[in-house]
Each structure stands twice: as structure tokens, then as C-alpha cells.
Motif scaffolding. Structure first.
Motif, short mmCIF file in Angstrom:
data_model
loop_
_atom_site.label_atom_id
_atom_site.label_comp_id
_atom_site.label_asym_id
_atom_site.label_seq_id
_atom_site.Cartn_x
_atom_site.Cartn_y
_atom_site.Cartn_z
N LEU A 36 0.83 -1.21 0.00
CA LEU A 36 0.00 0.00 0.00
C LEU A 36 0.86 1.25 0.00
O LEU A 36 0.40 2.34 -0.33
CB LEU A 36 -0.93 0.00 1.22
N ARG B 34 -1.44 -9.20 -6.49
CA ARG B 34 -2.74 -9.88 -6.47
C ARG B 34 -2.62 -11.28 -5.87
O ARG B 34 -3.49 -11.72 -5.13
CB ARG B 34 -3.30 -9.99 -7.88
N TYR C 116 -2.43 -10.89 -2.26
CA TYR C 116 -3.70 -10.52 -1.63
C TYR C 116 -4.68 -11.70 -1.51
O TYR C 116 -5.65 -11.62 -0.77
CB TYR C 116 -4.36 -9.36 -2.38
N ARG C 117 -4.41 -12.77 -2.26
CA ARG C 117 -5.23 -13.98 -2.08
C ARG C 117 -4.91 -14.65 -0.75
O ARG C 117 -5.70 -15.42 -0.23
CB ARG C 117 -4.93 -14.99 -3.20
N LEU D 160 -6.73 -2.26 8.73
CA LEU D 160 -5.79 -1.15 8.86
C LEU D 160 -6.37 0.09 9.51
O LEU D 160 -5.67 0.91 10.06
CB LEU D 160 -5.25 -0.78 7.47
N PHE E 43 -17.21 -8.45 1.48
CA PHE E 43 -15.76 -8.66 1.53
C PHE E 43 -15.36 -10.09 1.15
O PHE E 43 -14.27 -10.31 0.64
CB PHE E 43 -15.21 -8.24 2.89
N LEU F 108 -15.42 -9.99 -2.57
CA LEU F 108 -14.26 -9.21 -3.01
C LEU F 108 -13.01 -10.09 -3.04
O LEU F 108 -12.13 -9.93 -3.87
CB LEU F 108 -14.05 -8.03 -2.05
N ARG G 232 -12.82 -14.13 4.56
CA ARG G 232 -12.30 -15.13 3.62
C ARG G 232 -11.07 -15.74 4.25
O ARG G 232 -10.37 -15.07 5.01
CB ARG G 232 -11.97 -14.48 2.28
N GLU H 143 -8.22 1.23 0.86
CA GLU H 143 -7.09 0.29 0.93
C GLU H 143 -7.58 -1.15 0.93
O GLU H 143 -6.91 -2.04 0.42
CB GLU H 143 -6.24 0.59 2.16
N GLN H 144 -8.77 -1.38 1.50
CA GLN H 144 -9.33 -2.73 1.47
C GLN H 144 -9.64 -3.12 0.02
O GLN H 144 -9.40 -4.25 -0.38
CB GLN H 144 -10.63 -2.78 2.30
N LEU H 145 -10.18 -2.16 -0.73
CA LEU H 145 -10.50 -2.45 -2.13
C LEU H 145 -9.22 -2.68 -2.92
O LEU H 145 -9.15 -3.56 -3.78
CB LEU H 145 -11.30 -1.30 -2.75
N TYR H 146 -8.20 -1.89 -2.59
CA TYR H 146 -6.92 -2.04 -3.30
C TYR H 146 -6.36 -3.44 -3.09
O TYR H 146 -5.73 -4.00 -3.98
CB TYR H 146 -5.92 -0.99 -2.79
N MET H 147 -6.61 -3.99 -1.90
CA MET H 147 -6.06 -5.31 -1.59
C MET H 147 -6.95 -6.45 -2.09
O MET H 147 -6.76 -7.59 -1.69
CB MET H 147 -5.85 -5.44 -0.08
N SER H 148 -7.91 -6.12 -2.95
CA SER H 148 -8.73 -7.17 -3.53
C SER H 148 -7.85 -8.04 -4.43
O SER H 148 -7.09 -7.52 -5.25
CB SER H 148 -9.85 -6.53 -4.36
N PRO H 149 -7.98 -9.36 -4.32
CA PRO H 149 -7.16 -10.23 -5.18
C PRO H 149 -7.47 -10.03 -6.66
O PRO H 149 -6.66 -10.40 -7.51
CB PRO H 149 -7.57 -11.64 -4.74
#
Lengths: 398, 259
Positions: A84, A104, A107-108, A114, A133, A136, A186, B92-98
Motif C-alpha cells: 500500500l 494480487r 492478496y489472495r 488497517l 468482503f 471481493l 475469507r 485500501e481494502q479495495l486495493y487489496m482485492s485479489p
């Protein structure tokens, strides 16, 4: 305070020896690897070196506390680990994948909380947030296992009754729990939590800590938790990384860190007042200080260099006509270690009454009862002073 | 990214939107009502001032207002959503979407364009009933024209979203741009080829022809259609690229989630 150097050296030498398998070259179980992470904000005279060459590795299933005062670089380090914040130098590997190369894919495997309660949509209900979420992250909430996971999270976090209530109608603690539930909505192997208990009341904070500990134990997830609340770190973490001025100043298990600062300091209380010559002897031979008279009792503290000095000191006390009332071993807690490592005593000494933003400074604890010190009381003195000092921890009440 | 993941992402975005519309139905209703009342004010106010003369230009006004309502909704959805997510702490949560921020933004944009067009069509029906006018509404012609025309506005939305990440409170610039959109829709491109490079203008002109003169999509010259598609895609690509550069800059400065 002289502990800072020794603690750092200790932790470095411990890691060099591979104790605990936590630093150095890493193991097959290494989940997070941070190498030379550096981040500077601004430029010229105004630049701030937020993170300065940070290195560490984290094994699977470990709960690591990233501890440090405000501005120590904890949040920047976490955000840089998550991609980030773009670091100036260094690399971060999570589950063997470089964050900058394949964010990506990372992030999986990673989830993060945060901004505390701000991480979720307040106009959606708790369950709607969980569904959002989960989707997402590529998980279908219509699937039985995902739904069951959500139900379990709601139950574990005591949110069942609030599941269909919009988040903006919940208390702060409940919002924070919703945020944690969404972070865990998740299945991921690593979870980053930045100040998860910030702003919570004591009860909510204790609930959240218990839940984190339980999650770590039950689901074997790796948790990286930043906080400047030492109680949280002490309750939840297996290992502590202390940051100060952007650098790692200590990295070890909680017990190891506290051990480094464990000194043989005792608080002795006698009935009556010791004669001046006996008092002088205790001062000159055993460094007794902090003399206080409370009612009919007189009290002093002594930090001993060797174990056998304890018996010699007790002999001096016993030879006096004043009966021994109590001997208390003063043990450091994480707060003491933290203050020593981050060199906060220089600030506290100018604070007037010896209080810092974090609490009472280390030296002053030998003069007055610290709120956070672990104390050990004994009515009798046996062969092994450490073994005969049953611990009376105040931490449980905090 | 798999089709399943794309489907889940789309459902996540769409479900959230629908839930919020339903939960805050008064707000949703007043959004429509506000747009309709604004049109009614123009229509009845125009009639009072210009009398029957306004009827001559009424078709153009209705089509222009329809396009404006769709464009402003798509623009706000794109630029405003990033600002709002940063404000809420969810960016930032959206940014961390896989799935990646790019895919997520694309899905959000697609959903926003679809919902904007749906809302615009409802408003269009209300305007036609109020004015007792008839327009040629051939879905095969109108929908593609509106979608491609809106792409340029979405591109602008991305640019402003990127700047919002860096400079935060720039809502006043957003407000100014609303007037710019009106000017772009009203810009006549006939005979001035270079004006076709502006966002919205070419699409607006073609939509006027389609809805007032009944020109079908395949009856437009290929060059005109090509210009429209190129215009939409260029603005979208440049806007998206700019957004990514500014997002990276925000990450470098460590201000992505700040507001």
C-alpha cells in the motif's frame, strides 16, 4: 538506562544462533520475509526516514506484535509489506511471493485490518459487509463452507444478534469486531492488524484479544499485529518486534525480551526502623535505596549483582532487631522493556513526575508501585529467592 | 481472473448498490425527483418566457438533459467513489482485492454506467410524459451510443479520482466540471471537425440525430462511429492510465488511504 544496547545485542545474537528459528536465513515455515525495507517521506531537510532497513522473518502460525511509540514506523512498515506504500528499498515476500511482483497473488493469501472500524461500510449490515468482503476476495457466500465460516465468526465475535443491524448503529467495539470479522471473512493464511484495539473500552479490548488468541490457536493463521498498547501485545503475541525511529531495536519472544531486563531487584519491608549503621551497610554493600517509611514499617529496594548477594543482604536484615515483613522480587514487564528499548526515560525525566505517555518510567518503578509491574510477594525466604517468589500478576486485571 | 471471480465481484458491487438504494429509498427517490424537477423548471420556465418557441428546441433539450443525467451520474460514480472510499477508510481494502484495483474499478464503472443509463431512461420517460413529446428510442441505437459517449466522461472521472487521491479535498473542482459537461453536450460539432475530439460532444450530436431524426446505428457513417468509439476509448484509456500513475504516486507518498 543501559538496557537498550544489551537487549538489541541479545536479540541479534539470539537470532544469529537461530534461537526460535525466527531470524537469519528463514525456514520452510517462513511465511513473511522482510529484507532491507526502507521508506522515506518527503525530501531535503523535511524528509522523514519512516522505516530504516528493517529485516525480519515470521514463521507460520506465529502471532507477532509490532510494538513501538507513535512515529516508530509500524504502520508504514505494515503498509509497505502490503504494497500500500511503495518502499524506497528492500523486498517483502509473503508465502514465497514478492509483494511488488505479484500483489494480487499476495492478496489472495493476506487480509488486513488497517483502519479499525473504518474498514467496513457503515451503511451495510454486519452480514452484508461479510458477504461483500468475501466476494471481493473471490469467495461465494452462497457456498456452505463460506456461510458457515461467517456464522462462526458472528458467533465467536458475539455479533449474532447484530448481524442484520447496519454498522452505523453499532457501538465502537461492535464496529471494530465487525471490521475484524470482515478481515477474516475469507480464509487467508496471514492477517495484518494495525492497532486493532485502538479506542476500545477495556471490556471490548479484552474480548478482542481473547478472540485473536483463539483464532491464532484454532486456525493456525499468522498474525502481525501493530500496537502501542503493551497489554494487547503481552496478551496476544508469541513474539515481539520493537521498532523505534524506523528501526528494529529488538526482535524476540516475549519471555526472552523480559528476561534480558530481569534484574535481581527486591523490595524489602521490615517492622520498625533499621539502625543508621545497618542502613549504611545495606546501601554501601547492596546498593539499597528508595527508603520509605509506611506506618511502623520501613521499606527499601536493592538491585543485586549476584544471586548469593541476596542471602548476604537477608543476613544483614535478620541480624537487626526489626523483623522481616515481606520481600518482593520486582520483575520487569513488557512496558519496562519497551521503555528501555525505545530510550524513553530521557523524555520521562523531563516530564516532571516521572510519568510518560506510556506509563511510569522504569527507574521510578523501584521507588513507587508501578501499575504495570509484575510483583512477587513472599513471606519467607528460602534457598532460591526466585523460586520462592510466587508471581502475583496484575496483568490479568488490566 | 476467472469468470467466477468476475461474477462474484460484479454481484458484490451490484448487491451493495441495490441494498443502499432500497435502504435509503427516500434519498434515491429524491435523487430522481431532483433531476426531474430541474428539468421541469427548465421546461415550464422556458414556456413562460419563450412561449411556444421552446417547443422547437424541446427535443434537443430532452435528449441533452437525458445525456447529461447519465454522464453526470457516471462521472460522479467514478470520481466520487474513490474520494468516498478514501474518506470512509475502505479504499485500501479495495486495493487489496485479489482481483486487483483495475478490475474492481472496471467492474464498478460498468455497473455505474448501466445503472446510470437505467436511471436516465426512467427520467427520459418522465420528461416525455411531461412534455407530451415523442422521440425515437431504439434501444439498439441509443444504448450503444450512450455507453460509448459516457466512456469519455468516465475517463475524466478517473483523472479527477486520481487527483483526489493526491490532493484530497477537490470537490469544488468536481462542481465546476458539471457546468463543463453541459457546455460539452451543447457544443455543435458539425463543420468543426476538431470539436469532435472533445469528450461528449460527438456522442451528443449523434444521439440527437438518433433520437430526434430516427437515424439508426448502422445508418451513421462509419467514420463518425469510428471517431465516437476512438474518442470514448482514448479518454477512458488516458483517464485510467492517469489514475494508475496518480495512484502509484499516492502509494509512493503514503497517502492513498488518507483523507
Amino acid at each position: 538506562m543501559t538496557g537498550s544496547t544489551s537487549a538489541t545485542e541479545h536479540s541479534k545474537s539470539a537470532s544469529d544462533r537461530g534461537e526460535g528459528g525466527r531470524s537469519g536465513e528463514g525456514t520452510d515455515e517462513t511465511v513473511v520475509s522482510v529484507r532491507g525495507l526502507t521508506k522515506t517521506y518527503g525530501s531535503g531537510d523535511d524528509h522523514v526516514l519512516a522505516v530504516d532497513g528493517v529485516d525480519f522473518e515470521i514463521d507460520r502460525g506465529t502471532v507477532v506484535g509490532l510494538l513501538g511509540p507513535n512515529g516508530a514506523g509500524k504502520t508504514t512498515a505494515i503498509k509497505a509489506m502490503l504494497g500500500l506504500v511503495v518502499p524506497d528499498e528492500g523486498s517483502v515476500t509473503i508465502e514465497g511471493i514478492e509483494t511488488t511482483d505479484a500483489p494480487r497473488a499476495v492478496y489472495r493469501r493476506v487480509a488486513a485490518m488497517l483502519e479499525g472500524a473504518r474498514n467496513v461500510y457503515w451503511r451495510l449490515t454486519v452480514r452484508e459487509n461479510l458477504r461483500f468482503f468475501a466476494r471481493l476476495g473471490g469467495h461465494d457466500p452462497a457456498e456452505t463452507d463460506v456461510r458457515e465460516r461467517h456464522d462462526r465468526l458472528l458467533e465467536d465475535l458475539d455479533l449474532v444478534e447484530k448481524a442484520d443491524v447496519p454498522v452505523n448503529k453499532l457501538s465502537r467495539g461492535m464496529k471494530q469486531k465487525t471490521s475484524l470479522a470482515c478481515t477474516l471473512a475469507r480464509e487467508t493464511s496471514v492477517v495484518f492488524l494495525d492497532e486493532p484495539t485502538l479506542g476500545l473500552d477495556v471490556e471490548s479490548s479484552l474480548d478482542l484479544r481473547a478472540e485473536l488468541r483463539r483464532l491464532a490457536e484454532r486456525e493456525s493463521i499468522t498474525i502481525v499485529l501493530s500496537s502501542h498498547d503493551m497489554d494487547v501485545v503481552e496478551d496476544v503475541c508469541d513474539r515481539v518486534i520493537v521498532m523505534n525511529d524506523g528501526q528494529v531495536v529488538a526482535d524476540d519472544s516475549l519471555e526472552e525480551l523480559v528476561d534480558v531486563f530481569r534484574t535481581q531487584t527486591y523490595r524489602v519491608t521490615v517492622d520498625g526502623t533499621l539502625a543508621p549503621e545497618r542502613r549504611e551497610r545495606l546501601e554501601s554493600e547492596f546498593g539499597a535505596d528508595g527508603w520509605t517509611t509506611v506506618g511502623d514499617h520501613q521499606r527499601f529496594d536493592a538491585t543485586l549483582r549476584r544471586g548469593e548477594d541476596f542471602y548476604a543482604m537477608m543476613d544483614v536484615v535478620r541480624e537487626s532487631p526489626c523483623p522481616l515483613v515481606t520481600v518482593t522480587a520486582l520483575e520487569p514487564d513488557l512496558e519496562d522493556v519497551f521503555l528501555a528499548l525505545t530510550d524513553r526515560e530521557s523524555e520521562t525525566s523531563t516530564a516532571g513526575n516521572g510519568e510518560t505517555e506510556m506509563g511510569v518510567k522504569m527507574e521510578s518503578e523501584s521507588e513507587s508501585e508501578s501499575e504495570s509491574a509484575f510483583t512477587s510477594d513472599t513471606e519467607s525466604v528460602g534457598d532460591d529467592p526466585q523460586a520462592h517468589t510466587p508471581t502475583q500478576t496484575e496483568a490479568a486485571d488490566r | 481472473m476467472t469468470a467466477t471471480e468476475l461474477s462474484l465481484l460484479t454481484r458484490a458491487v451490484l448487491e451493495k448498490k441495490v441494498i443502499l438504494w432500497r435502504r435509503y429509498w427516500i434519498n434515491t427517490a429524491f435523487g430522481f425527483l431532483g433531476a426531474y424537477l430541474f428539468f421541469a423548471m427548465i421546461f415550464f420556465g422556458g414556456q413562460a418566457v419563450a412561449g411556444a418557441a421552446i417547443t422547437d428546441t424541446l427535443d434537443g433539450i430532452i435528449v441533452g438533459f437525458f445525456l447529461f443525467s447519465v454522464a453526470i451520474s457516471a462521472y460522479h460514480s467514478t470520481s466520487g467513489q474513490v474520494t468516498r472510499e478514501a474518506q470512509w477508510g475502505t479504499l485500501e481494502q479495495l486495493y487489496m482485492s485479489p482481483s486487483g484495483m483495475g478490475t474492481l474499478m472496471a467492474v464498478k464503472t460498468a455497473v455505474n454506467i448501466c445503472t446510470s443509463i437505467a436511471g436516465g431512461l426512467v427520467l427520459l420517460a418522465m420528461m416525455l410524459v411531461t412534455t407530451d413529446q415523442t422521440l425515437s428510442i431504439d434501444a439498439v441505437t441509443v444504448v450503444p451510443l450512450v455507453v460509448v459517449t459516457t466512456l469519455s466522461v468516465v475517463g475524466l472521472g478517473f483523472v479527477f479520482a486520481g487527483f483526489a487521491l493526491l490532493y484530497k479535498r477537490i470537490e469544488n473542482v468536481f462542481q465546476l466540471l458539471q457546468f463543463g459537461l453541459i457546455a460539452l453536450i451543447a457544443t455543435p460539432v458539425d463543420g468543426r471537425e476538431w470539436l469532435k475530439a472533445l469528450p461528449l460532444s460527438q456522442g451528443s450530436s449523434m444521439l440527437q440525430e438518433a433520437m430526434t431524426e430516427g437515424v439508426r446505428l448502422w445508418e451513421f457513417p462509419a467514420v463518425e462511429l469510428g471517431i465516437l468509439v476512438a474518442n470514448g476509448l482514448c479518454y477512458l484509456a488516458v483517464g485510467y492510465l492517469t489514475f494508475h500513475l496518480l495512484l502509484r504516486r499516492a502509494r509512493k507518498l503514503g497517502v492513498m488511504g488518507h483523507y
